[in-house]
Write a protein that holds these residues in place. Structure first.
Motif, PDB file in Angstrom:
ATOM      1  N   LEU A   1      -8.366  12.585   8.650  1.00 17.40           N
ATOM      2  CA  LEU A   1      -8.827  11.244   9.014  1.00 17.40           C
ATOM      3  C   LEU A   1      -9.038  10.372   7.783  1.00 17.40           C
ATOM      4  O   LEU A   1      -8.653   9.199   7.766  1.00 17.40           O
ATOM      5  CB  LEU A   1     -10.117  11.333   9.819  1.00 17.40           C
ATOM      6  N   ILE A   2      -9.629  10.945   6.739  1.00 16.41           N
ATOM      7  CA  ILE A   2      -9.849  10.187   5.505  1.00 16.41           C
ATOM      8  C   ILE A   2      -8.513   9.802   4.875  1.00 16.41           C
ATOM      9  O   ILE A   2      -8.327   8.662   4.426  1.00 16.41           O
ATOM     10  CB  ILE A   2     -10.724  11.006   4.530  1.00 16.41           C
ATOM     11  N   PHE A   3      -7.560  10.720   4.876  1.00 19.59           N
ATOM     12  CA  PHE A   3      -6.237  10.425   4.329  1.00 19.59           C
ATOM     13  C   PHE A   3      -5.567   9.308   5.121  1.00 19.59           C
ATOM     14  O   PHE A   3      -4.946   8.415   4.539  1.00 19.59           O
ATOM     15  CB  PHE A   3      -5.369  11.691   4.349  1.00 19.59           C
ATOM     16  N   PHE A   4      -5.693   9.330   6.446  1.00 19.66           N
ATOM     17  CA  PHE A   4      -5.091   8.277   7.276  1.00 19.66           C
ATOM     18  C   PHE A   4      -5.695   6.920   6.955  1.00 19.66           C
ATOM     19  O   PHE A   4      -4.977   5.923   6.857  1.00 19.66           O
ATOM     20  CB  PHE A   4      -5.279   8.609   8.759  1.00 19.66           C
ATOM     21  N   ILE A   5      -7.003   6.867   6.778  1.00 18.56           N
ATOM     22  CA  ILE A   5      -7.667   5.594   6.464  1.00 18.56           C
ATOM     23  C   ILE A   5      -7.200   5.074   5.112  1.00 18.56           C
ATOM     24  O   ILE A   5      -6.862   3.891   4.969  1.00 18.56           O
ATOM     25  CB  ILE A   5      -9.191   5.761   6.523  1.00 18.56           C
ATOM     26  N   TYR A   6      -7.171   5.934   4.093  1.00 20.37           N
ATOM     27  CA  TYR A   6      -6.698   5.507   2.770  1.00 20.37           C
ATOM     28  C   TYR A   6      -5.234   5.084   2.813  1.00 20.37           C
ATOM     29  O   TYR A   6      -4.842   4.094   2.193  1.00 20.37           O
ATOM     30  CB  TYR A   6      -6.887   6.609   1.736  1.00 20.37           C
ATOM     31  N   PHE A   7      -4.420   5.827   3.543  1.00 25.99           N
ATOM     32  CA  PHE A   7      -3.006   5.499   3.632  1.00 25.99           C
ATOM     33  C   PHE A   7      -2.809   4.144   4.302  1.00 25.99           C
ATOM     34  O   PHE A   7      -1.995   3.334   3.848  1.00 25.99           O
ATOM     35  CB  PHE A   7      -2.267   6.603   4.399  1.00 25.99           C
ATOM     36  N   ALA A   8      -3.557   3.878   5.377  1.00 28.59           N
ATOM     37  CA  ALA A   8      -3.460   2.582   6.054  1.00 28.59           C
ATOM     38  C   ALA A   8      -3.905   1.452   5.133  1.00 28.59           C
ATOM     39  O   ALA A   8      -3.295   0.372   5.117  1.00 28.59           O
ATOM     40  CB  ALA A   8      -4.294   2.594   7.340  1.00 28.59           C
ATOM     41  N   MET A   9      -4.954   1.683   4.325  1.00 29.25           N
ATOM     42  CA  MET A   9      -5.413   0.654   3.390  1.00 29.25           C
ATOM     43  C   MET A   9      -4.371   0.375   2.321  1.00 29.25           C
ATOM     44  O   MET A   9      -4.127  -0.791   1.973  1.00 29.25           O
ATOM     45  CB  MET A   9      -6.728   1.092   2.746  1.00 29.25           C
ATOM     46  N   ILE A  10      -3.736   1.395   1.806  1.00 29.88           N
ATOM     47  CA  ILE A  10      -2.729   1.203   0.758  1.00 29.88           C
ATOM     48  C   ILE A  10      -1.517   0.468   1.322  1.00 29.88           C
ATOM     49  O   ILE A  10      -0.996  -0.465   0.686  1.00 29.88           O
ATOM     50  CB  ILE A  10      -2.338   2.557   0.133  1.00 29.88           C
ATOM     51  N   ILE A  11      -1.058   0.860   2.503  1.00 30.09           N
ATOM     52  CA  ILE A  11       0.081   0.173   3.125  1.00 30.09           C
ATOM     53  C   ILE A  11      -0.257  -1.291   3.372  1.00 30.09           C
ATOM     54  O   ILE A  11       0.541  -2.193   3.101  1.00 30.09           O
ATOM     55  CB  ILE A  11       0.473   0.874   4.449  1.00 30.09           C
ATOM     56  N   ARG A  12      -1.463  -1.544   3.872  1.00 29.42           N
ATOM     57  CA  ARG A  12      -1.900  -2.911   4.147  1.00 29.42           C
ATOM     58  C   ARG A  12      -1.907  -3.738   2.861  1.00 29.42           C
ATOM     59  O   ARG A  12      -1.433  -4.872   2.846  1.00 29.42           O
ATOM     60  CB  ARG A  12      -3.292  -2.868   4.779  1.00 29.42           C
ATOM     61  N   LEU A  13      -2.427  -3.178   1.776  1.00 25.51           N
ATOM     62  CA  LEU A  13      -2.477  -3.923   0.515  1.00 25.51           C
ATOM     63  C   LEU A  13      -1.090  -4.180  -0.045  1.00 25.51           C
ATOM     64  O   LEU A  13      -0.805  -5.277  -0.538  1.00 25.51           O
ATOM     65  CB  LEU A  13      -3.319  -3.158  -0.510  1.00 25.51           C
ATOM     66  N   VAL A  14      -0.220  -3.196   0.022  1.00 23.33           N
ATOM     67  CA  VAL A  14       1.130  -3.363  -0.525  1.00 23.33           C
ATOM     68  C   VAL A  14       1.908  -4.410   0.261  1.00 23.33           C
ATOM     69  O   VAL A  14       2.559  -5.282  -0.324  1.00 23.33           O
ATOM     70  CB  VAL A  14       1.871  -2.000  -0.542  1.00 23.33           C
ATOM     71  N   VAL A  15       1.814  -4.347   1.582  1.00 18.17           N
ATOM     72  CA  VAL A  15       2.546  -5.320   2.406  1.00 18.17           C
ATOM     73  C   VAL A  15       1.988  -6.721   2.195  1.00 18.17           C
ATOM     74  O   VAL A  15       2.742  -7.696   2.051  1.00 18.17           O
ATOM     75  CB  VAL A  15       2.499  -4.912   3.895  1.00 18.17           C
ATOM     76  N   ALA A  16       0.668  -6.854   2.174  1.00 19.84           N
ATOM     77  CA  ALA A  16       0.062  -8.172   1.983  1.00 19.84           C
ATOM     78  C   ALA A  16       0.370  -8.719   0.589  1.00 19.84           C
ATOM     79  O   ALA A  16       0.571  -9.930   0.433  1.00 19.84           O
ATOM     80  CB  ALA A  16      -1.444  -8.101   2.202  1.00 19.84           C
TER      81      ALA A  16
END
Length: 123
Positions: free
Chosen positions: A50-65
């Motif tokens: 779950l922690i990995f999923f949250i970090y992964f979603a944050m990184i993807i969100r930052l890179v795309v934005a």
């Protein structure tokens, strides 16, 4: 005397609840010798997933934005909010909070600086 009868006193509760599975796994070696190992009692979904999923979603969100800009990102999120159920769920997960928005702006500024000044490329 109570010490001797103690094992018999828990017998009715074990029978009522049912026997638990053994915590040992038995297997045989190549030479036929039986070996007992402790059973791994891990959870179905460990916490680190779950922690990995949250970090992964944050990184993807930052890179795309950072790549398309915050205005373009918000426009795409608005399109996803009007889509199907899975798209609406993804839009909720990928929603930008103020801290992530500021980080994306800073990353975009840094990438623009690197491209223009260091790599001599125009965007």
């Amino acid at each position: 005397m109570a010490r001797i009868l103690r094992p018999f006193s828990i017998l009715p509760s074990r029978v009522a609840e049912g026997y638990r599975r053994s915590s040992a796994v038995f297997s045989f070696n190549h030479d036929g010798l039986e070996v007992a190992r402790v059973r791994n009692r891990s959870r179905y979904l460990p916490l680190w997933h779950l922690i990995f999923f949250i970090y992964f979603a944050m990184i993807i969100r930052l890179v795309v934005a950072a790549d398309i800009g915050t205005a373009g990102y918000e426009a795409r999120m608005q399109e996803m909010r009007e889509g199907h159920t899975l798209e609406r769920l993804a839009a909720r997960v990928m929603h930008m909070d103020p801290v992530s928005r500021q980080l994306a702006v800073q990353i975009r500024t840094g990438l623009t600086f690197i491209n223009q000044r260091i790599l001599d490329r125009r965007i």
